[in-house]
Design an enzyme around this catalytic site. Sequence first.
Site: not given
Length: 425
Positions: A12, A83, A203, A243, A254, A257, A321, A399
């Site tokens: 970021i 974090t 967030k 909807r 994974g 986030c 990660r 996937k």
Amino acid sequence: MKKICVIGLGYIGLPTAAIFARAGYDIVGVDVSERVVNSLNKGIVTIEEAGLPELVKEAVEKGKLRASLTPEEADVFIIAVPTPIHEDYTANVDYVINATKAIVPFVKKGDVVIVESTIPPRTMDDVVAPILQEAGLDVQNDIFLAHCPERVLPGRILIELIENTRIVGGTTPVAAKKAADVYRAIVTGDVIETEALTAEMSKLMENTFRDVNIALANELAKISAKLGVNAHHVIELANKHPRVNIHQPGPGVGGHCLAVDPYFIVEKARNESVLIKLSRDINNSMPEFVVEKIEELTVQIEKPKIAVLGLTYKGNIDDVRESPAIEIYQLLANNPRFETVAHDPHVQQDQVAFPLLSLEDALHDANVAVVLADHNEFKTLNSQYVASKMKTPVVFDTKNCTNLDNDYLTLYKIGDLSGLKPIQL
Ligand code: SAJ
């Protein structure tokens, strides 16, 4: 406002620094890693992200962007450090604390201090503001402190940093306005001002929304395997409703986030976060579900060779990660019944602690190829080629991304496992 000091030159911080540099600001990027600082000063980028190498090279050559191990005086400070999560699933905000302490000697009256790192609710008010306050900076009047969470999707970072709506939560209304104005210089989307706690929660809820919806899709995949229905068709048809938007099942969730942020809410309101916690558990159970299915497939084979295709947490990136694919590799590799090999065209050998093979070597004499990342390279896999390399041509696509042909091989998908039969030699 001319100079910006960006702390943390990762996924970021670096793109943010480069975009502000392109907009004409003087940027000093700060990182604790000498390797990152030295490469950046040579105009070299150490992460994979579309368009970033060119952008950074240009900014460095123009003298608009440079890197340093220590912060400097600036008009705006942007903290974009990781974090991570502790083993007990509570947030580790140490990097945010350290970064805040590191800038204290350089922050002066009138400066804007922004935290972009994802943080648990109330971190701005309870952790960041007190550090600055105790250092003698009046966070109510003298400096402008805000949380502006990053919301970009890896692989589309340079586009989304500019086009996405930004939420700017100030510790005061004036701070929100000052920090929002910083982003208005580069963002074409809306820049919305609010208070810090609301920004923190919004967030976290964005990623939690996605995690909970993926858990629902993963649960559907398990139910479908039991009931003998194709979950991919079910999702396609249900999503024709205007909807409804069921997400995609997969080998697990994974990244740094979605697999992490929901716990930041759970940590602060444990008894109330029942659905959020359960969704994390469901998504965490997917690697084992995948391995169980591989066991069922290979129960009649003495030492089945499993080719793991894809190790990143999602397709077309180099990030391993919190990757469920790595967990699946390890579950297989730790089981002496299997011979497990891995291939990933986006991952470098030094990123993982086990050997990476070429596609050809991975597939050679394999009994099952399990696709764990939706890389473009796997979407275009050729059925005849795959079948010709394998001992028993069976592909398990977790996937739902391959376009393989059942005439040449047996293809199972994560949401369509009802016909699963043990491989016969
Ligand atoms: N996944 C599924 N099924 C789906 C969608 C995703 O299994 O239907 C899996 C992916 O394979 C991956 C994980 O979820 O393992 C997360 O992938 P992602 O593409 O949903 O998100 P991230 O973690 O790369 O980025 C997210 C984004 N958040 C949202 O889309 C709400 C991004 O905008 C955030 O900036 C980022 O988290 C972050 O930094 O918080």
